[in-house]
Design a protein around this motif. Structure first.
Motif, PDB file in Angstrom:
ATOM      1  N   ASN A 164       0.821  -1.209   0.000  1.00  0.00           N
ATOM      2  CA  ASN A 164       0.000   0.000   0.000  1.00  0.00           C
ATOM      3  C   ASN A 164       0.859   1.264   0.000  1.00  0.00           C
ATOM      4  OD1 ASN A 164      -2.520  -1.269  -0.083  1.00  0.00           O
ATOM      5  ND2 ASN A 164      -2.529  -1.596   2.124  1.00  0.00           N
ATOM      6  N   HIS A 165       2.021   1.189   0.626  1.00  0.00           N
ATOM      7  CA  HIS A 165       2.958   2.316   0.593  1.00  0.00           C
ATOM      8  C   HIS A 165       3.406   2.589  -0.840  1.00  0.00           C
ATOM      9  CE1 HIS A 165       6.380   4.881   1.560  1.00  0.00           C
ATOM     10  NE2 HIS A 165       7.177   4.040   0.922  1.00  0.00           N
ATOM     11  N   LEU A 166       3.737   1.532  -1.568  1.00  0.00           N
ATOM     12  CA  LEU A 166       4.172   1.682  -2.966  1.00  0.00           C
ATOM     13  C   LEU A 166       3.020   2.167  -3.840  1.00  0.00           C
ATOM     14  CD1 LEU A 166       6.310  -1.567  -3.313  1.00  0.00           C
ATOM     15  CD2 LEU A 166       7.151   0.774  -3.008  1.00  0.00           C
ATOM     16  N   ARG A 167       1.833   1.636  -3.592  1.00  0.00           N
ATOM     17  CA  ARG A 167       0.655   2.090  -4.363  1.00  0.00           C
ATOM     18  C   ARG A 167       0.436   3.587  -4.169  1.00  0.00           C
ATOM     19  NH1 ARG A 167      -4.585  -1.174  -2.954  1.00  0.00           N
ATOM     20  NH2 ARG A 167      -5.359  -0.108  -4.816  1.00  0.00           N
ATOM     21  N   ALA A 168       0.559   4.030  -2.928  1.00  0.00           N
ATOM     22  CA  ALA A 168       0.350   5.449  -2.638  1.00  0.00           C
ATOM     23  C   ALA A 168       1.384   6.318  -3.336  1.00  0.00           C
ATOM     24  CB  ALA A 168       0.392   5.684  -1.129  1.00  0.00           C
ATOM     25  N   ALA A 169       2.556   5.730  -3.593  1.00  0.00           N
ATOM     26  CA  ALA A 169       3.619   6.467  -4.283  1.00  0.00           C
ATOM     27  C   ALA A 169       3.487   6.368  -5.797  1.00  0.00           C
ATOM     28  CB  ALA A 169       4.989   5.931  -3.843  1.00  0.00           C
ATOM     29  N   LEU A 203      -5.349  -9.859   3.002  1.00  0.00           N
ATOM     30  CA  LEU A 203      -4.969  -8.581   3.609  1.00  0.00           C
ATOM     31  C   LEU A 203      -5.014  -7.443   2.593  1.00  0.00           C
ATOM     32  CD1 LEU A 203      -1.981  -9.682   5.877  1.00  0.00           C
ATOM     33  CD2 LEU A 203      -4.199  -8.816   6.654  1.00  0.00           C
ATOM     34  N   LEU A 204      -4.970  -7.801   1.310  1.00  0.00           N
ATOM     35  CA  LEU A 204      -5.092  -6.806   0.243  1.00  0.00           C
ATOM     36  C   LEU A 204      -6.494  -6.797  -0.357  1.00  0.00           C
ATOM     37  CD1 LEU A 204      -1.649  -7.374  -1.514  1.00  0.00           C
ATOM     38  CD2 LEU A 204      -2.309  -5.425  -0.087  1.00  0.00           C
ATOM     39  N   GLY A 205      -7.395  -7.577   0.242  1.00  0.00           N
ATOM     40  CA  GLY A 205      -8.776  -7.598  -0.212  1.00  0.00           C
ATOM     41  C   GLY A 205      -9.051  -8.554  -1.348  1.00  0.00           C
ATOM     42  N   VAL A 206      -8.173  -9.548  -1.547  1.00  0.00           N
ATOM     43  CA  VAL A 206      -8.327 -10.521  -2.628  1.00  0.00           C
ATOM     44  C   VAL A 206      -8.576 -11.907  -2.038  1.00  0.00           C
ATOM     45  CG1 VAL A 206      -7.194 -11.666  -4.574  1.00  0.00           C
ATOM     46  CG2 VAL A 206      -6.855  -9.216  -4.190  1.00  0.00           C
ATOM     47  N   ALA A 207      -9.606 -12.582  -2.501  1.00  0.00           N
ATOM     48  CA  ALA A 207      -9.882 -13.939  -2.043  1.00  0.00           C
ATOM     49  C   ALA A 207      -8.917 -14.914  -2.722  1.00  0.00           C
ATOM     50  CB  ALA A 207     -11.328 -14.330  -2.369  1.00  0.00           C
ATOM     51  N   LEU A 257      -5.953  -4.826  -8.279  1.00  0.00           N
ATOM     52  CA  LEU A 257      -6.477  -3.900  -7.274  1.00  0.00           C
ATOM     53  C   LEU A 257      -6.746  -2.540  -7.905  1.00  0.00           C
ATOM     54  CD1 LEU A 257      -4.210  -4.619  -4.157  1.00  0.00           C
ATOM     55  CD2 LEU A 257      -6.366  -5.699  -4.831  1.00  0.00           C
ATOM     56  N   ASP A 258      -5.941  -2.209  -8.906  1.00  0.00           N
ATOM     57  CA  ASP A 258      -6.086  -1.004  -9.711  1.00  0.00           C
ATOM     58  C   ASP A 258      -5.225  -1.248 -10.952  1.00  0.00           C
ATOM     59  OD1 ASP A 258      -3.307   0.029  -9.301  1.00  0.00           O
ATOM     60  OD2 ASP A 258      -3.988   0.326  -7.242  1.00  0.00           O
ATOM     61  N   PRO A 259      -5.228  -0.358 -11.932  1.00  0.00           N
ATOM     62  CA  PRO A 259      -4.472  -0.626 -13.159  1.00  0.00           C
ATOM     63  C   PRO A 259      -2.976  -0.863 -12.963  1.00  0.00           C
ATOM     64  CG  PRO A 259      -6.046   1.145 -13.527  1.00  0.00           C
ATOM     65  CD  PRO A 259      -6.051   0.872 -12.058  1.00  0.00           C
ATOM     66  N   VAL A 276     -10.561  -5.970   9.081  1.00  0.00           N
ATOM     67  CA  VAL A 276     -10.402  -5.010   7.983  1.00  0.00           C
ATOM     68  C   VAL A 276      -8.959  -5.071   7.473  1.00  0.00           C
ATOM     69  CG1 VAL A 276     -10.529  -2.584   7.332  1.00  0.00           C
ATOM     70  CG2 VAL A 276     -12.159  -3.531   8.985  1.00  0.00           C
ATOM     71  N   PRO A 277      -8.739  -5.080   6.158  1.00  0.00           N
ATOM     72  CA  PRO A 277      -7.369  -5.055   5.642  1.00  0.00           C
ATOM     73  C   PRO A 277      -6.609  -3.855   6.186  1.00  0.00           C
ATOM     74  CG  PRO A 277      -8.881  -5.595   3.870  1.00  0.00           C
ATOM     75  CD  PRO A 277      -9.729  -5.205   5.054  1.00  0.00           C
ATOM     76  N   PRO A 278      -5.331  -4.016   6.504  1.00  0.00           N
ATOM     77  CA  PRO A 278      -4.552  -2.902   7.059  1.00  0.00           C
ATOM     78  C   PRO A 278      -4.391  -1.769   6.054  1.00  0.00           C
ATOM     79  CG  PRO A 278      -3.110  -4.727   6.465  1.00  0.00           C
ATOM     80  CD  PRO A 278      -4.514  -5.225   6.308  1.00  0.00           C
ATOM     81  N   ARG A 279      -4.434  -0.540   6.572  1.00  0.00           N
ATOM     82  CA  ARG A 279      -4.289   0.639   5.733  1.00  0.00           C
ATOM     83  C   ARG A 279      -3.166   1.516   6.284  1.00  0.00           C
ATOM     84  NH1 ARG A 279      -9.706   3.524   6.660  1.00  0.00           N
ATOM     85  NH2 ARG A 279      -8.897   3.156   8.769  1.00  0.00           N
ATOM     86  N   LEU A 280      -2.599   2.325   5.435  1.00  0.00           N
ATOM     87  CA  LEU A 280      -1.559   3.235   5.895  1.00  0.00           C
ATOM     88  C   LEU A 280      -2.103   4.192   6.950  1.00  0.00           C
ATOM     89  CD1 LEU A 280       0.232   4.170   2.538  1.00  0.00           C
ATOM     90  CD2 LEU A 280       0.937   2.490   4.249  1.00  0.00           C
TER      91      LEU A 280
END
Length: 310
Positions: free
Chosen positions: A22-27, A45-49, A111-113, A249-253
């Motif tokens: 999530n840190h890398l995604r935010a960057a 933890l990333l919301g993927v089954a 999770l996104d493109p 809940v999946p961990p968030r920054l």
């Protein structure tokens, strides 16, 4: 950059790997997250089954991935001769982190493109009494060795707990291996053993220890004393993170009071020289090729190697 998170079970390695993704995604980085833990924790933890049919180690998916990777490489001789350390060669197809890459399209959840998630899989009922997770990891070895990453691309892998990466080629596949250590005797003993094996394998310099669940200066001093030096970074006990996990809940920054440990890990990572990795992988391939079970099941796979670079 390819980075692995490992450590004693329960150390928080999967949670830290998810936070790092999530840190890398935010960057704004392109990221492939790989859940290679037998317990399949990173994907949720990333919301993927982590569905069994989507696992890389599912026989249908193994054949699909290897068939794609072979391309027109005649050194391999067919999917049945693809072993864990089989290297790319002339005509091989390499996997990229572009959203339209065929392997990502077929086998990854988006999770996104710019962020995709794959999971290796776990034991199933049919494996009881006759399964070995090392065999599941073989397809991950193939995927990692056939990656083509652009500058700024990241692969983040949540590894199986303990030192199993030294039973295969995975210890030579990453640019940085982060051993997550709690301030407990059991956790630091795993970190010390990892360091010993990394030294014997010639990859001591790609290993870093990160402290987790650190409550106070006493914990910091304990880690520094037991590890022979301060960890690369420390993630303190985080009440917000714990509450999120208790709620499922999946961990968030946003759950972190301080994300500096994640930034420190990203800043520390450096790519391994291509020539060095090629030599490590060549040595491991020849070692595997000499095993009787490999010769019996796959034939002489030494011919898969190209000429030694001058």
């Amino acid at each position: 950059m390819k980075i692995a998170f490992t450590g004693k079970g329960g150390s928080g390695k999967s949670t830290m790997a998810a936070l790092f993704v999530n840190h890398l995604r935010a960057a704004g980085q392109r990221v492939l997250a790989v859940d290679a833990d037998v317990n399949v924790h990173l994907a949720p933890l990333l919301g993927v089954a982590g569905e069994p049919a989507a696992a890389l180690s599912h026989p249908d998916n193994v054949r699909s991935v290897r068939s794609h990777l072979i391309g027109t490489n005649r050194l391999i001789g067919g999917v049945e001769h693809f072993v864990p350390t089989t290297p790319p060669g002339p005509g091989s197809r390499l996997v990229t982190l572009a959203g339209d890459d065929p392997i990502l399209v077929r086998h990854a959840a988006a999770l996104d493109p710019r962020t995709h998630v794959v999971h290796v899989g776990t034991y199933e009922a049919k494996d009881i009494g006759a399964g070995c997770y090392h065999g599941h990891l073989a397809i991950l070895e193939n995927l990692l060795s056939h990656l083509s990453l652009d500058a700024g691309d990241w692969v983040v892998c949540d590894m199986v707990a303990g030192t199993d990466a030294f039973a295969n080629s995975l210890h030579a596949q990453f640019d940085l291996i982060v051993v997550v250590a709690e301030p407990t005797p059991e956790s630091v003993s795993v970190a010390r053993r990892y360091r010993e094996l990394a030294g014997a394998a010639g990859v001591a310099d790609v290993l870093a220890v990160v402290g987790n669940k650190v409550a106070d200066q006493v914990d910091r001093d304990y880690l520094a004393r037991e590890l022979g030096g301060a960890p690369l970074a420390v993630l303190t006990s985080q009440a917000g993170l714990r509450r999120a996990r208790q709620a499922g809940v999946p961990p968030r920054l946003e759950d972190l009071d301080d994300a500096s440990a994640l930034r420190r890990i990203a800043d520390y990572a450096r790519p391994m020289a291509a020539g060095r990795r090629a030599e490590l992988m060549r040595t491991l391939h020849l070692r595997l090729a000499g095993k009787g079970w490999v010769r019996s099941a796959h034939g002489d796979v030494t011919s898969q190697l190209g000429p030694v670079p001058v």
